[in-house]
Design a protein around this motif. Structure first.
Motif, PDB file in Angstrom:
ATOM      1  N   ASN A  46       0.795  -1.234   0.000  1.00 48.17           N
ATOM      2  CA  ASN A  46       0.000   0.000   0.000  1.00 48.17           C
ATOM      3  C   ASN A  46       0.820   1.273   0.000  1.00 48.17           C
ATOM      4  O   ASN A  46       0.280   2.359   0.161  1.00 48.17           O
ATOM      5  N   THR A  47       2.128   1.150  -0.147  1.00 50.49           N
ATOM      6  CA  THR A  47       2.927   2.362  -0.247  1.00 50.49           C
ATOM      7  C   THR A  47       3.494   2.428  -1.654  1.00 50.49           C
ATOM      8  O   THR A  47       3.495   1.447  -2.390  1.00 50.49           O
ATOM      9  N   PHE A  48       3.968   3.590  -1.988  1.00 49.43           N
ATOM     10  CA  PHE A  48       4.264   3.855  -3.382  1.00 49.43           C
ATOM     11  C   PHE A  48       5.587   4.610  -3.507  1.00 49.43           C
ATOM     12  O   PHE A  48       6.459   4.216  -4.260  1.00 49.43           O
ATOM     13  N   LEU A  49       5.714   5.664  -2.737  1.00 48.57           N
ATOM     14  CA  LEU A  49       6.897   6.520  -2.831  1.00 48.57           C
ATOM     15  C   LEU A  49       8.029   5.970  -1.971  1.00 48.57           C
ATOM     16  O   LEU A  49       7.819   5.157  -1.077  1.00 48.57           O
ATOM     17  N   ARG A  50       9.227   6.467  -2.236  1.00 46.51           N
ATOM     18  CA  ARG A  50      10.350   6.173  -1.356  1.00 46.51           C
ATOM     19  C   ARG A  50      10.142   6.866  -0.019  1.00 46.51           C
ATOM     20  O   ARG A  50       9.332   7.793   0.096  1.00 46.51           O
ATOM     21  N   ARG A  51      10.887   6.437   0.992  1.00 49.43           N
ATOM     22  CA  ARG A  51      10.802   7.051   2.309  1.00 49.43           C
ATOM     23  C   ARG A  51      12.111   7.784   2.617  1.00 49.43           C
ATOM     24  O   ARG A  51      13.179   7.170   2.563  1.00 49.43           O
ATOM     25  N   ILE A  91      18.657   6.005  -2.694  1.00 48.13           N
ATOM     26  CA  ILE A  91      19.333   7.121  -3.360  1.00 48.13           C
ATOM     27  C   ILE A  91      20.119   7.830  -2.259  1.00 48.13           C
ATOM     28  O   ILE A  91      19.552   8.239  -1.246  1.00 48.13           O
ATOM     29  N   ASN A 215       9.760  17.694   6.085  1.00 50.45           N
ATOM     30  CA  ASN A 215       8.525  17.876   5.312  1.00 50.45           C
ATOM     31  C   ASN A 215       8.278  16.659   4.412  1.00 50.45           C
ATOM     32  O   ASN A 215       9.211  16.005   3.974  1.00 50.45           O
ATOM     33  N   MET A 216       6.998  16.411   4.144  1.00 51.52           N
ATOM     34  CA  MET A 216       6.619  15.282   3.285  1.00 51.52           C
ATOM     35  C   MET A 216       7.268  15.442   1.914  1.00 51.52           C
ATOM     36  O   MET A 216       7.139  16.496   1.288  1.00 51.52           O
ATOM     37  N   MET A 217       7.924  14.395   1.474  1.00 53.91           N
ATOM     38  CA  MET A 217       8.635  14.452   0.192  1.00 53.91           C
ATOM     39  C   MET A 217       8.110  13.421  -0.777  1.00 53.91           C
ATOM     40  O   MET A 217       7.676  12.354  -0.367  1.00 53.91           O
ATOM     41  N   ALA A 218       8.220  13.735  -2.049  1.00 56.38           N
ATOM     42  CA  ALA A 218       7.988  12.699  -3.059  1.00 56.38           C
ATOM     43  C   ALA A 218       9.334  12.285  -3.648  1.00 56.38           C
ATOM     44  O   ALA A 218       9.833  11.206  -3.389  1.00 56.38           O
ATOM     45  N   CYS A 219       9.982  13.187  -4.418  1.00 57.39           N
ATOM     46  CA  CYS A 219      11.160  12.729  -5.173  1.00 57.39           C
ATOM     47  C   CYS A 219      12.461  12.773  -4.370  1.00 57.39           C
ATOM     48  O   CYS A 219      13.309  11.917  -4.536  1.00 57.39           O
ATOM     49  N   CYS A 224       9.942  17.602  -7.823  1.00 64.31           N
ATOM     50  CA  CYS A 224       8.478  17.619  -7.707  1.00 64.31           C
ATOM     51  C   CYS A 224       7.948  18.860  -6.985  1.00 64.31           C
ATOM     52  O   CYS A 224       6.775  19.187  -7.108  1.00 64.31           O
ATOM     53  N   CYS A 226       7.282  19.308  -3.903  1.00 57.46           N
ATOM     54  CA  CYS A 226       6.239  18.986  -2.921  1.00 57.46           C
ATOM     55  C   CYS A 226       6.637  19.343  -1.494  1.00 57.46           C
ATOM     56  O   CYS A 226       5.780  19.666  -0.677  1.00 57.46           O
TER      57      CYS A 226
ATOM     58  N   GLY B  22       6.763  18.860 -14.657  1.00 56.94           N
ATOM     59  CA  GLY B  22       6.512  18.908 -13.213  1.00 56.94           C
ATOM     60  C   GLY B  22       7.039  17.700 -12.460  1.00 56.94           C
ATOM     61  O   GLY B  22       6.967  17.660 -11.238  1.00 56.94           O
ATOM     62  N   TYR B  57       2.492  24.674   1.732  1.00 60.87           N
ATOM     63  CA  TYR B  57       2.705  23.319   2.213  1.00 60.87           C
ATOM     64  C   TYR B  57       1.561  22.980   3.174  1.00 60.87           C
ATOM     65  O   TYR B  57       1.110  23.877   3.861  1.00 60.87           O
ATOM     66  N   GLU B  62       0.650  10.767  -0.244  1.00 65.29           N
ATOM     67  CA  GLU B  62       0.665   9.466  -0.923  1.00 65.29           C
ATOM     68  C   GLU B  62      -0.722   8.834  -0.792  1.00 65.29           C
ATOM     69  O   GLU B  62      -1.354   8.929   0.263  1.00 65.29           O
ATOM     70  N   PHE B 269       9.957   9.828  -9.682  1.00 64.71           N
ATOM     71  CA  PHE B 269      10.181  10.075  -8.251  1.00 64.71           C
ATOM     72  C   PHE B 269      10.655   8.805  -7.547  1.00 64.71           C
ATOM     73  O   PHE B 269      11.318   8.863  -6.527  1.00 64.71           O
TER      74      PHE B 269
END
Lengths: 254, 302
Positions: A46-51, A91, A215-219, A224, A226, B22, B57, B62, B269
């Motif tokens: 259920n997760t998608f992005l890196r942490r 990364i 802060n919440m990150m995506a890339c 991004c 975000c 983006g 922010y 997600e 990403f």
């Protein structure tokens, strides 16, 4: 870059210390204290992005990196359940680092709250190697949440605050008696309200103060946009301009 | 090696793999991971006439198989781009495409006029589909009249290849596509993000400062594939497909549905080198399926 888990020390029900080595045997890149990694959570449904996870410690001699991971949801839960020889893609390294105190005689305090102690261990070592004697103020809910105490004690004097008083002084780090002393440099990593409270104490005494934001990150790469934090220069990415900021760069009401 | 060359308008691409606006910054953020020269093209961050700070922010959360974002077109404006960024990124041997956005038609035109003389900007992608800005953006992309109006103005102001990026937040995307085709667009790209929302049930508050945001990632892929398939049959201009492409298989899926080229977005990403893997996969797929030219696959699913 793939890393192989060489040890997973469960420090507490909710925390794991993962020790990892580059799978292909490459030497670790140069890592600055305060930098972080973006960890892929491969097996999580259920997760998608890196942490994004702070780098806790770097052992160049053994070519091992430490990550202190708190169970904060499904992604991190998978990470703390990693087994020896699991391969984890990261990364590495990302972001900026803490800046060194302006003088070798600077009276320096590193304040960590909960899992926020993570980047302070490696930074403490770097400071010590530069001939600066760091002091640490570690805060947590209770004794069981004070992490890596023995490691911090190797690097400098450790002060402790617990909310329930089960270890050190009772209360939040911001009321600890050590803060009555004057420090030249204060570095802080922990929950946002704690960092704001520390910034508020640091400013009037003229201490240089840096905080590490999460802060919440995506890339994690600055693409991004975000994870932005409002600063005196406008919205900037915490992943590339931070995660460490001097409090004077932020627009916190302190 | 199969022939992966494709053409959009008069512009040739060495392969059909582009990066989505983006999600790829200005490309520079990715040079540690990929060789930008290998890309068919790369589409840089939405550019507006004036500097924009974007939304407050938090801008991202997600969600299952995806994420919601509400960045709100943060960028330093077209003049800053031309003066400071363009000189750094114009040397790559690939098609540099600038995504253009505006709050009104005059803004779109003004940005296009400034980009028009730039030799290394090969095309523009006109964003009439951003769900995260109050003015303009998606407002133009959700009516045929609005979409046509922007396309016509941009077509007059810009002499290179014009791609119009469509919103999926409409009743019938093929009608919008036909409207922009009629005004001279060289291509349409779809889909931009789907408008969505997520609520933190413990705090009883939305996760995003703007409440709603744009959903991307594999969660939206079947919708995107369906819309590309419908649109490719409805228009005669090439369709560029995007929406949750995570790997080479997904790219092929869009091509079979009718996409002449594809854009990789959110996947950057998670794996910043994913575009290289997709290019390799497409080539390997063509060989495995005895396809000598990628054009044989485009729209193979009728």
């Amino acid at each position: 870059m793939d890393f192989t888990v060489v040890a997973n020390e469960r420090l507490h029900f909710n925390y794991s210390l993962l020790k990892m080595r580059p799978t292909n045997g490459d030497k670790l890149p140069e890592i600055l204290p305060g930098q972080f990694v973006q960890v892929e959570v491969a097996e999580s449904k259920n997760t998608f992005l890196r942490r994004p996870i702070s780098i806790n410690f770097v052992d160049y001699e053994q070519n091992i990196i430490w990550l202190l991971v708190r169970n904060a949801g499904e992604g991190t839960r998978h990470l703390i359940e990693s087994k020896i020889n699991d391969v984890i893609n990261m990364i590495i390294p990302l972001g900026n680092g803490f800046s060194m105190p302006s003088s070798d005689n600077a009276k320096t305090l590193l304040i960590g709250g909960g899992v926020g102690v993570a980047p302070l261990l490696y930074f403490g070592l770097i400071l010590k190697n530069h001939g600066i004697q760091p002091q640490f103020l570690l805060g947590a809910r209770s004794k069981a949440d004070i992490l890596e105490l023995n490691e911090f004690e190797k690097l400098g004097k450790v002060h402790i605050s617990t909310e329930d008083g089960s270890m050190g002084e009772k209360g939040l780090v911001t009321v600890h008696s050590i803060l009555k002393e004057k420090f030249d440099n204060i570095y802080c990593c922990g929950p946002a309200p704690m960092m704001k409270a520390v910034a508020k104490l640091a400013k009037p005494i003229g201490a240089e103060c840096e905080v590490s934001l999460e802060n919440m990150m995506a890339c994690g790469l600055g693409a991004c946009l975000c994870c932005v934090e409002k600063t005196v220069k406008g919205n900037v990415c915490v992943c590339t301009e931070g995660p460490v900021f001097n409090i004077n760069q932020l627009t916190w009401q302190i | 090696m199969a022939n992966l060359n494709i053409k959009i308008g008069n512009l040739k691409f060495k392969n059909p793999v582009l990066t989505a606006s983006g999600t790829f910054g200005y490309g520079e953020e990715f040079t540690d991971f990929i060789d930008i020269n290998r890309l068919g093209g790369y589409i840089i961050k939405g550019t507006t006439i004036n500097h924009r700070e974007g939304n407050p922010y938090p801008r991202m959360v997600e969600t299952p198989s995806g994420m919601l974002n509400a960045v709100g077109l943060q960028n330093k404006g077209v003049d800053y781009f031309i003066e400071h960024i363009y000189p750094r990124i114009s040397q790559y041997d690939t098609n540099l495409i600038v995504n253009v956005s505006g709050a009104n038609v005059d803004d779109y035109v003004a940005v296009c006029e400034k980009l028009n003389p730039l030799e290394h900007v090969k095309a523009i992608e006109v964003n009439i589909s951003c769900p995260n800005v109050k003015q303009g953006g998606m407002a133009f992309g959700t009516t045929c009249a609005g979409a046509a109006q922007v396309t016509k103005a941009v077509r007059n102001a810009y002499s290179g290849t014009v791609i119009v990026k469509l919103s999926p937040n409409v009743t019938d995307i093929t009608e919008i596509a036909k409207a922009v085709e009629a005004e001279g667009a060289d291509s349409v790209s779809l889909i931009n993000t789907l408008m969505g929302m997520a609520i933190d049930t413990e705090r009883q508050k939305p996760y995003l400062s703007t409440y709603t945001g744009g959903l991307s990632g594999p969660a939206v892929r079947p919708i995107a594939v369906r819309m590309v398939w419908q649109t490719a049959k409805a228009v005669n201009i090439p369709v560029i497909g995007l929406g949750g492409i995570m790997n080479g298989r997904d790219a092929i899926e869009f091509i079979l549905a009718g996409a002449t080229a594809i854009e990789v977005g959110t996947a950057n990403f998670i794996d910043p080198s994913v575009t290289m893997k997709i290019i390799d996969y497409i080539d390997e797929y063509c060989i495995r399926h005895n396809v000598s030219d990628i054009s044989e696959l485009i729209g193979a699913v009728k």
